[in-house]
Scaffold this active site. Sequence first.
Site, PDB file in Angstrom:
ATOM      1  N   ARG A 203       6.315  -4.469  14.097  1.00  0.00           N
ATOM      2  CA  ARG A 203       7.433  -5.406  13.960  1.00  0.00           C
ATOM      3  C   ARG A 203       7.481  -6.397  15.118  1.00  0.00           C
ATOM      4  O   ARG A 203       8.439  -7.144  15.280  1.00  0.00           O
ATOM      5  CB  ARG A 203       8.764  -4.647  13.872  1.00  0.00           C
TER       6      ARG A 203
ATOM      7  N   HIS B 201      -4.293  -1.666  10.204  1.00  0.00           N
ATOM      8  CA  HIS B 201      -3.264  -2.410   9.460  1.00  0.00           C
ATOM      9  C   HIS B 201      -2.694  -3.512  10.346  1.00  0.00           C
ATOM     10  O   HIS B 201      -2.320  -3.265  11.484  1.00  0.00           O
ATOM     11  CB  HIS B 201      -2.159  -1.452   9.015  1.00  0.00           C
TER      12      HIS B 201
ATOM     13  N   TYR C 195       3.506  -6.204  10.257  1.00  0.00           N
ATOM     14  CA  TYR C 195       4.301  -6.757   9.152  1.00  0.00           C
ATOM     15  C   TYR C 195       4.807  -8.168   9.470  1.00  0.00           C
ATOM     16  O   TYR C 195       5.156  -8.922   8.567  1.00  0.00           O
ATOM     17  CB  TYR C 195       5.513  -5.860   8.862  1.00  0.00           C
TER      18      TYR C 195
ATOM     19  N   HIS D  13      -1.279  -7.518   4.482  1.00  0.00           N
ATOM     20  CA  HIS D  13      -0.520  -7.984   3.332  1.00  0.00           C
ATOM     21  C   HIS D  13      -0.817  -9.474   3.228  1.00  0.00           C
ATOM     22  O   HIS D  13      -0.607 -10.200   4.194  1.00  0.00           O
ATOM     23  CB  HIS D  13       0.973  -7.746   3.533  1.00  0.00           C
TER      24      HIS D  13
ATOM     25  N   GLU E   8      -4.334  -6.321   0.731  1.00  0.00           N
ATOM     26  CA  GLU E   8      -3.690  -5.165   0.104  1.00  0.00           C
ATOM     27  C   GLU E   8      -3.047  -5.580  -1.224  1.00  0.00           C
ATOM     28  O   GLU E   8      -2.414  -6.631  -1.313  1.00  0.00           O
ATOM     29  CB  GLU E   8      -2.646  -4.578   1.065  1.00  0.00           C
TER      30      GLU E   8
ATOM     31  N   ASP F 229      -3.506   0.006  -3.085  1.00  0.00           N
ATOM     32  CA  ASP F 229      -2.348   0.853  -2.767  1.00  0.00           C
ATOM     33  C   ASP F 229      -1.765   1.373  -4.084  1.00  0.00           C
ATOM     34  O   ASP F 229      -1.260   0.590  -4.899  1.00  0.00           O
ATOM     35  CB  ASP F 229      -1.313   0.040  -1.977  1.00  0.00           C
TER      36      ASP F 229
ATOM     37  N   HIS G 265       1.888   0.518  -4.759  1.00  0.00           N
ATOM     38  CA  HIS G 265       2.092  -0.908  -5.013  1.00  0.00           C
ATOM     39  C   HIS G 265       1.557  -1.326  -6.384  1.00  0.00           C
ATOM     40  O   HIS G 265       2.197  -2.115  -7.088  1.00  0.00           O
ATOM     41  CB  HIS G 265       1.391  -1.742  -3.933  1.00  0.00           C
TER      42      HIS G 265
ATOM     43  N   HIS H  95      -4.819   3.113  -0.319  1.00  0.00           N
ATOM     44  CA  HIS H  95      -3.576   3.649   0.242  1.00  0.00           C
ATOM     45  C   HIS H  95      -3.039   4.595  -0.815  1.00  0.00           C
ATOM     46  O   HIS H  95      -2.696   4.158  -1.921  1.00  0.00           O
ATOM     47  CB  HIS H  95      -2.572   2.527   0.534  1.00  0.00           C
TER      48      HIS H  95
ATOM     49  N   ASP I  67       8.459  -1.042  -4.135  1.00  0.00           N
ATOM     50  CA  ASP I  67       7.721  -0.633  -2.939  1.00  0.00           C
ATOM     51  C   ASP I  67       8.450   0.405  -2.092  1.00  0.00           C
ATOM     52  O   ASP I  67       8.771   0.161  -0.937  1.00  0.00           O
ATOM     53  CB  ASP I  67       7.363  -1.866  -2.085  1.00  0.00           C
TER      54      ASP I  67
ATOM     55  N   HIS J 107       7.630   4.288  -1.104  1.00  0.00           N
ATOM     56  CA  HIS J 107       6.626   5.342  -1.238  1.00  0.00           C
ATOM     57  C   HIS J 107       7.281   6.708  -1.346  1.00  0.00           C
ATOM     58  O   HIS J 107       8.309   6.954  -0.733  1.00  0.00           O
ATOM     59  CB  HIS J 107       5.700   5.353  -0.018  1.00  0.00           C
TER      60      HIS J 107
ATOM     61  N   GLU K 235       0.310   7.076   3.084  1.00  0.00           N
ATOM     62  CA  GLU K 235       1.433   6.351   3.702  1.00  0.00           C
ATOM     63  C   GLU K 235       2.714   6.912   3.115  1.00  0.00           C
ATOM     64  O   GLU K 235       3.619   6.187   2.717  1.00  0.00           O
ATOM     65  CB  GLU K 235       1.344   4.858   3.389  1.00  0.00           C
TER      66      GLU K 235
HETATM   67 ZN    ZN Z   1       4.273  -0.118   0.565  1.00  0.00          ZN
HETATM   68 FE    FE Z   2      -0.043   0.277   1.710  1.00  0.00          FE
HETATM   69 FE    FE Z   3       0.557  -2.135   3.857  1.00  0.00          FE
END
Ligand code: ZN
Ligand code: FE
Ligand code: FE
Length: 278
Positions: free
Chosen positions: A36, A66, A69, A106, A141, A175, A178, A210, A223, A225, A255
Amino acid sequence: MFIGNHLSASGGYEAMGKAALLLGANTFAFFTRNPRGGKAKEINEADVSKFLALKEEHKFGKLVAHAPYTMNLCAEKENVRTFSEEVFADDLIRMEYTPGNYYNFHPGSHVGQGAEAGIEMISKVLNQALKPDQSTIVLLETMAGKGSEVGRSFEELREIIDRVELKEKVGVCFDTCHVWDGGYDIVNRLDEVFTEFDRIIGLDRLYAVHFNDSMNECGSHKDRHAKIGEGCIGMEAMRRVALHPALAGRPFILETPNDDEGYKKEIALVREWAEEEN
Ligand code: ZN
Ligand code: FE
Ligand code: FE
């Protein structure tokens, strides 16, 4: 079978390698910097070489790093885009300390500019940042399609890849949560989903998975998980995904909302499935 989960990068590479072994893992994911925030930790070369020895000794699969974000390659605000481009370029340099692995990100959120505009912006950054001599493959992704996410369909990912010059440096991370949330029914139509992926993107471009169950129904675009077997995809379908030949040999990254004990159990479970199959 290469399986692992997301690990904290705060203790460095060797610490992640050891943490993975304690969980029964032989690959893992980590954030290249605060997910973040922005600033990256200095890379300690002694730490990296200890890790590379451990990775070799224990025959780890490819790592799936990864991106943070906060990185959005198609942000509307120019300062966010500039920041994101810098992060992307710098992360690719950092990735070369551990050569030959994957950098998953992403694709971005177009925040009202439209998917087409987003696709143009994302591919432009890729064409600036990717270098012929890099050993890292960057992975787009598959996204759930929450808000204005780009990459919510196989077609959108294909459109990005189509515009990239160095195509051998780019692939896709599949994923499961997703894809399901995005409207691909991997419970009832798993073979068809992979056939469609193959037709539109190509299974040879699918480098990593993922592996997540989903709290919501197919096509929900939410989204969220779930633990393996505790969501709407469910245990049987997750097992079929894990064992599907379309994904053979790829690193699987959990994840799921778990603590270490939970991850240990899920890693053991997926390994059991793979062994029963053999
Ligand atoms: Zn996700
Ligand atoms: Fe993912
Ligand atoms: Fe991701």
